[in-house]
Enzyme design. Structure first.
Site, PDB file in Angstrom:
ATOM      1  N   HIS A  31      16.266  -3.541   4.809  1.00  0.00           N
ATOM      2  CA  HIS A  31      16.504  -4.634   3.854  1.00  0.00           C
ATOM      3  C   HIS A  31      17.997  -4.847   3.558  1.00  0.00           C
ATOM      4  CE1 HIS A  31      16.241  -1.457   0.566  1.00  0.00           C
ATOM      5  NE2 HIS A  31      17.272  -2.169   0.133  1.00  0.00           N
ATOM      6  N   ASP A  63      10.981   0.193   6.750  1.00  0.00           N
ATOM      7  CA  ASP A  63      12.215  -0.306   6.135  1.00  0.00           C
ATOM      8  C   ASP A  63      13.442   0.505   6.573  1.00  0.00           C
ATOM      9  OD1 ASP A  63      13.849  -1.994   4.640  1.00  0.00           O
ATOM     10  OD2 ASP A  63      13.633  -0.837   2.800  1.00  0.00           O
ATOM     11  N   GLY A 140      23.112  -0.968  -4.029  1.00  0.00           N
ATOM     12  CA  GLY A 140      24.220  -0.540  -3.168  1.00  0.00           C
ATOM     13  C   GLY A 140      24.010   0.859  -2.616  1.00  0.00           C
ATOM     14  N   ASN A 141      23.124   1.646  -3.278  1.00  0.00           N
ATOM     15  CA  ASN A 141      22.791   2.982  -2.773  1.00  0.00           C
ATOM     16  C   ASN A 141      21.812   2.926  -1.598  1.00  0.00           C
ATOM     17  OD1 ASN A 141      23.283   4.412  -5.881  1.00  0.00           O
ATOM     18  ND2 ASN A 141      23.843   5.561  -4.042  1.00  0.00           N
ATOM     19  N   SER A 142      21.143   1.782  -1.435  1.00  0.00           N
ATOM     20  CA  SER A 142      20.122   1.671  -0.390  1.00  0.00           C
ATOM     21  C   SER A 142      20.664   2.066   0.975  1.00  0.00           C
ATOM     22  CB  SER A 142      19.600   0.235  -0.300  1.00  0.00           C
ATOM     23  OG  SER A 142      18.724  -0.036  -1.344  1.00  0.00           O
ATOM     24  N   LEU A 197      -5.940   5.218  15.234  1.00  0.00           N
ATOM     25  CA  LEU A 197      -7.306   5.722  15.401  1.00  0.00           C
ATOM     26  C   LEU A 197      -8.243   4.631  15.891  1.00  0.00           C
ATOM     27  CD1 LEU A 197      -7.889   7.833  12.144  1.00  0.00           C
ATOM     28  CD2 LEU A 197      -7.431   8.686  14.438  1.00  0.00           C
ATOM     29  N   GLY A 198      -8.050   3.401  15.379  1.00  0.00           N
ATOM     30  CA  GLY A 198      -8.952   2.308  15.724  1.00  0.00           C
ATOM     31  C   GLY A 198     -10.010   2.077  14.658  1.00  0.00           C
ATOM     32  N   VAL A 199      -9.595   2.231  13.402  1.00  0.00           N
ATOM     33  CA  VAL A 199     -10.533   2.008  12.289  1.00  0.00           C
ATOM     34  C   VAL A 199      -9.869   1.142  11.220  1.00  0.00           C
ATOM     35  CG1 VAL A 199     -11.760   4.206  12.581  1.00  0.00           C
ATOM     36  CG2 VAL A 199      -9.785   4.101  11.055  1.00  0.00           C
ATOM     37  N   LEU A 201      -9.664   0.935   7.133  1.00  0.00           N
ATOM     38  CA  LEU A 201      -9.903   1.835   6.002  1.00  0.00           C
ATOM     39  C   LEU A 201     -10.089   1.053   4.713  1.00  0.00           C
ATOM     40  CD1 LEU A 201      -7.124   4.468   6.850  1.00  0.00           C
ATOM     41  CD2 LEU A 201      -9.576   4.679   7.298  1.00  0.00           C
TER      42      LEU A 201
END
Length: 282
Positions: A31, A63, A140-142, A197-199, A201
């Site tokens: 971001h 992110d 600014g810490n991001s 996995l192919g599910v 949830l």
């Protein structure tokens, strides 16, 4: 029509090298550089040198962004193990809050496994497993590192929970083990290859649903449907709707977001042991 406004975003980053690919890389938040062309990104190093990216890799789901810059032999940070960081451990947040470069704040780890944060308006950050800290984190810490007392990076600071927009003692960091996995995948393959996995949830697994299945409360991840792709791991393992996955590779599953993280951090093609609650037995 309004004239286009130029918006400047400042953030922080940490230098790392890869074991397998030569070069110097900056790890930051996606971001921080969202919407920016590569030549519009200025990377200012600790000694004040300004460089431009040679390559930029972006991963919206975690992110995280990786920026490759010219390698001048600069020292880099070293990875810590975020799994071994516990609540109460002292940590340091390093970055440029409000543009004040190379600021360091100290705090403790307040909580781990924070997973239901709304970080972006489009809910694109799906890989969530944040470390919560009271070390002061401000705009600014991001992208800056959260380090332990030995100087090892245990997280990448990414967000704050705040009414005022400033530090109120609740900051969030992406754990280093997740960042490291994304980093290794991106520099080696150009993108993050995530296991699946192919599910589908249940993202609203309530106590009432759990009790209908015979559990005392909602714990684990409930399967709503199994995708019928013949060679999917779920089909081959015989998973069914209403199965509740309670353990994955020896780790107790807390909820569906926890399982998503455990699966996506697994090596593609590896075998895992799962514990399933089905028809009132495991």
């Amino acid at each position: 029509a309004e004239a286009e406004r130029k918006v400047e975003e400042t953030g922080s980053g940490v230098l790392m090298r890869s074991k397998s690919i030569r070069g110097l890389f900056v790890i930051t938040n996606n971001h921080v550089i969202r919407g920016a062309e590569n030549d519009a990104i200025d990377v200012i190093l600790a000694d004040g040198t300004k460089v431009h990216p040679q390559k930029v890799y972006r991963d919206t789901e975690s992110d995280i962004a990786i920026i490759q810059i010219p390698d001048g032999g600069q020292p880099t940070a070293r990875w810590g193990d975020s799994n071994s960081v516990n609540i109460g451990h002292f940590v340091l947040a390093v970055g440029s809050p409000f543009g004040l470069s190379q600021s360091v704040t100290m705090g403790i780890v307040s909580a781990k496994g924070r997973r239901d944060l709304s970080l972006s308006s489009d809910q694109s950050v799906t890989n969530q497993d944040f470390i919560q800290t009271d070390a002061a984190i401000n705009p600014g810490n991001s992208g800056g590192p959260l380090s332990d007392m030995f100087g090892s990076v245990v997280g990448i600071n990414t967000a704050i929970a705040s009414n005022s927009g400033g530090n109120e003692g609740i900051g969030f960091s992406i754990p280093s083990n997740l960042v490291r996995h994304v980093f290794d995948q991106m520099v080696e393959h150009g993108k993050v290859r995530r296991a699946y996995l192919g599910v589908e949830l249940d993202n609203n697994f309530t106590d009432a649903t759990a009790q209908r299945l015979g559990l005392s409360r909602s714990v684990g991840a409930r399967i709503v449907r199994v995708y019928s792709h013949k060679s999917s791991p779920a089909v081959m393992a015989g998973l069914r709707p209403d199965d509740v996955i309670v353990s994955f590779n020896g780790v107790k599953v807390i909820d569906e977001n926890h399982l998503i993280n455990l699966v996506s951090l697994s090596d593609i093609g590896s075998s895992v042991r799962m514990e399933i609650y089905r028809q009132r037995q495991t």
